[in-house]
Design a protein around this motif. Sequence first.
Motif, short mmCIF file in Angstrom:
data_model
loop_
_atom_site.label_atom_id
_atom_site.label_comp_id
_atom_site.label_asym_id
_atom_site.label_seq_id
_atom_site.Cartn_x
_atom_site.Cartn_y
_atom_site.Cartn_z
N LEU A 1 11.89 0.50 -4.29
CA LEU A 1 11.74 1.62 -3.35
C LEU A 1 10.29 2.11 -3.38
CD1 LEU A 1 13.16 3.77 -1.50
CD2 LEU A 1 13.49 5.14 -3.59
N ILE A 2 9.71 2.31 -2.21
CA ILE A 2 8.34 2.79 -2.08
C ILE A 2 8.39 4.18 -1.45
CG2 ILE A 2 6.05 2.36 -1.12
CD1 ILE A 2 7.02 0.20 -3.09
N MET A 3 7.77 5.17 -2.11
CA MET A 3 7.64 6.52 -1.56
C MET A 3 6.17 6.90 -1.58
SD MET A 3 10.88 7.07 -1.01
CE MET A 3 10.96 8.81 -0.53
N SER A 4 5.71 7.56 -0.51
CA SER A 4 4.29 7.89 -0.43
C SER A 4 4.08 9.30 0.10
CB SER A 4 3.55 6.88 0.45
OG SER A 4 3.78 7.16 1.82
N ARG A 5 2.85 9.76 -0.10
CA ARG A 5 2.47 11.09 0.37
C ARG A 5 0.98 11.06 0.75
NH1 ARG A 5 5.02 15.91 -2.60
NH2 ARG A 5 4.81 17.55 -1.02
N GLY A 6 0.67 11.56 1.93
CA GLY A 6 -0.72 11.69 2.34
C GLY A 6 -1.30 10.42 2.90
N TYR A 7 -2.18 10.60 3.91
CA TYR A 7 -2.93 9.45 4.43
C TYR A 7 -4.22 9.84 5.13
CZ TYR A 7 0.66 10.52 8.03
OH TYR A 7 1.53 11.14 8.87
N TYR A 8 -4.39 11.10 5.50
CA TYR A 8 -5.63 11.50 6.15
C TYR A 8 -6.78 11.56 5.15
CZ TYR A 8 -3.21 12.85 10.46
OH TYR A 8 -2.50 12.85 11.62
N GLU A 9 -6.49 12.03 3.95
CA GLU A 9 -7.50 12.09 2.89
C GLU A 9 -6.88 11.54 1.61
OE1 GLU A 9 -9.93 15.62 2.67
OE2 GLU A 9 -9.73 15.99 4.82
N LYS A 10 -6.45 12.42 0.70
CA LYS A 10 -5.80 11.95 -0.53
C LYS A 10 -4.54 11.16 -0.20
CE LYS A 10 -3.55 13.85 -4.71
NZ LYS A 10 -4.23 13.05 -5.75
N THR A 11 -4.34 10.05 -0.91
CA THR A 11 -3.19 9.18 -0.70
C THR A 11 -2.56 8.84 -2.04
OG1 THR A 11 -4.04 8.17 1.33
CG2 THR A 11 -2.47 6.88 0.05
N MET A 12 -1.24 8.97 -2.13
CA MET A 12 -0.50 8.55 -3.33
C MET A 12 0.72 7.73 -2.91
SD MET A 12 -0.60 11.88 -5.88
CE MET A 12 0.23 10.98 -7.21
#
Length: 589
Positions: free
Chosen positions: A279-290
């Motif tokens: 499972l892949i979960m992510s947060r953020g993409y305009y600046e900080k990305t995790m």
Amino acid sequence: MESLNRGLTAVKTSNGVFVSWRLLATESSSVSYNLYRNGQKINSSPITSSTNFLDTNGTSSSTYYVKAVLNNTEQAASETVKVWGENYLNVPIKKPNGGVTPDGVSYSYSANDASVGDLDGDGDYEIVVKWDPSNSKDNSKDGYTGNVFVDAYDQDGTQLWRINLGKNVRAGAHYTQFVVYDLDGNGRAEVAMKTADGTIDGQGTVIGNATADYRDAKGRILSGPEYLTIFSGGSGRALENIRFKPERGNVCDWGDCYGNRVDRFLAGVAYLDGQRPSLIMSRGYYEKTMITAYNYRNGDFNELWTFDSDDSGNQSYAGQGNHSLATADLDGDGKDEIVYGAMAIDDNGRGLHSTGWGHGDAHHVGDLNPNYPGIEIFQVHENSGSPIGMGIRDGDSGQLLWGLRTGQDTGRGVAADIDPRYAGTELWASGQSLYSVTGTKISSTAPSSMNFAIWWDGDVSRELLDHHWSGSTGVGKIYKWNYQQNKLDTLLTATGTFSNNWTKGNPSLQADLFGDWREEVIWRSEDSSALRIYTTTNITNQRIFTLMHDSLYRTSIAWQNAGYNQPPHTSFYLGSGMKTPAMPNIYTP
């Protein structure tokens, strides 16, 4: 991969009954088929060249089953099916009651994005659908929203469960990305998504603090715990609940302090070890990305890794994400990577490549050029100052294969084989001409449709899935690009349906849900009382295994609902001049 049944489908047409079924990727390439109507075989010799049949003597009251033939011996019969009276299956659904926000605004519900999985292990797909309140918000907008509901249905409309995400999960395209997949390999799909205090599972059990309310005066939720919950696909019961990661941390770290960029989520599935799904979960993409990867095994979550663009050496990966992600084996090692817009992350959680071309709204990932090895990535970019406004790159290295500077926010783009005169997919984007995959300008006139692409009619070129927009809603449409006259020809108008997500014009879902290798499309009915699953009735002489047994395509269906929905592609080139694809090396529970 999933253990699927035949997916046998029979549809009444003007000249008989169209019947189609799945070729499974676990079958021998020498398999053939016998088709039975009302218990009597109707083909004179085993069917070897396709997995569909036009029964000119079939009627609306006929019933059908199919038997595989291997080494001149018939195998067990498939499920027996009745004939559809239309070219769509009507699946009744139950609209939630509307409500009133704390500031006195009334809202109602409409069916939104959907996904599928074999929730009960019977070999066919059940449907999971998200209900969107009429006051759902883009992250850039303040305001309260109604609760988000997620339902599961059998194809006959039987409701299996309803999950209420509660007041502490905001409604909008970027907040709730739900993953439907068999993550633990037990033959039944689970459902995973971000939850919060007050979420009610499909059995009525509350997660966390039932009375907590973390909404601020602007309707935003910028404090309080966040959870990652995995639910039983069969019952909707919460099986495992942990703190959500990537965590919120300091809201301002994500690029603004009012809560826009911190709450940009994406989700998907990747075969990080080449064998079992993660499972892949992510947060953020305009600046900080995790990005965080998890395994769900034996009833427990296990965090594999977290990628953080703030970590040393990762700074070039900040600000490169799209409103969607994709997963594919980019480097040919048998393990999936994560395509995150203008960058990619290796299966081990380390950066694979970053182009620096910046954020964009759309990308297409698959074998787009049959004459170039491996997987390619086509993307459009939002920054008018980017050196590449639309371009296709090598999936492994990120090297530009062909592209151009557009000098504008290039909001939409498509890669699809729509012109058989040129090898590979064609490429086009908003405000641009139509190009071959290698950059040959085909025409100054490109299709005005820049939404989804679908395999629908009898050839292997792709058709265009879109909607007819009329003010505030859109009616589902399928077009064929007439490459000789540079215009769109209408193949299907799904009268009585609406598309989703405003001008995005998405269907609820596009996938190879049953029948032969071609794709079905789900739109909601105008009043959201039903989902309609449309299928083609065109005869094809192409014999290809079910696309749902191609792992790149199948994981594409799992992430299709994330952010700004994008269409699926395959790991092999599927288009004009294609070679017969090799059967994938898969096993089923």
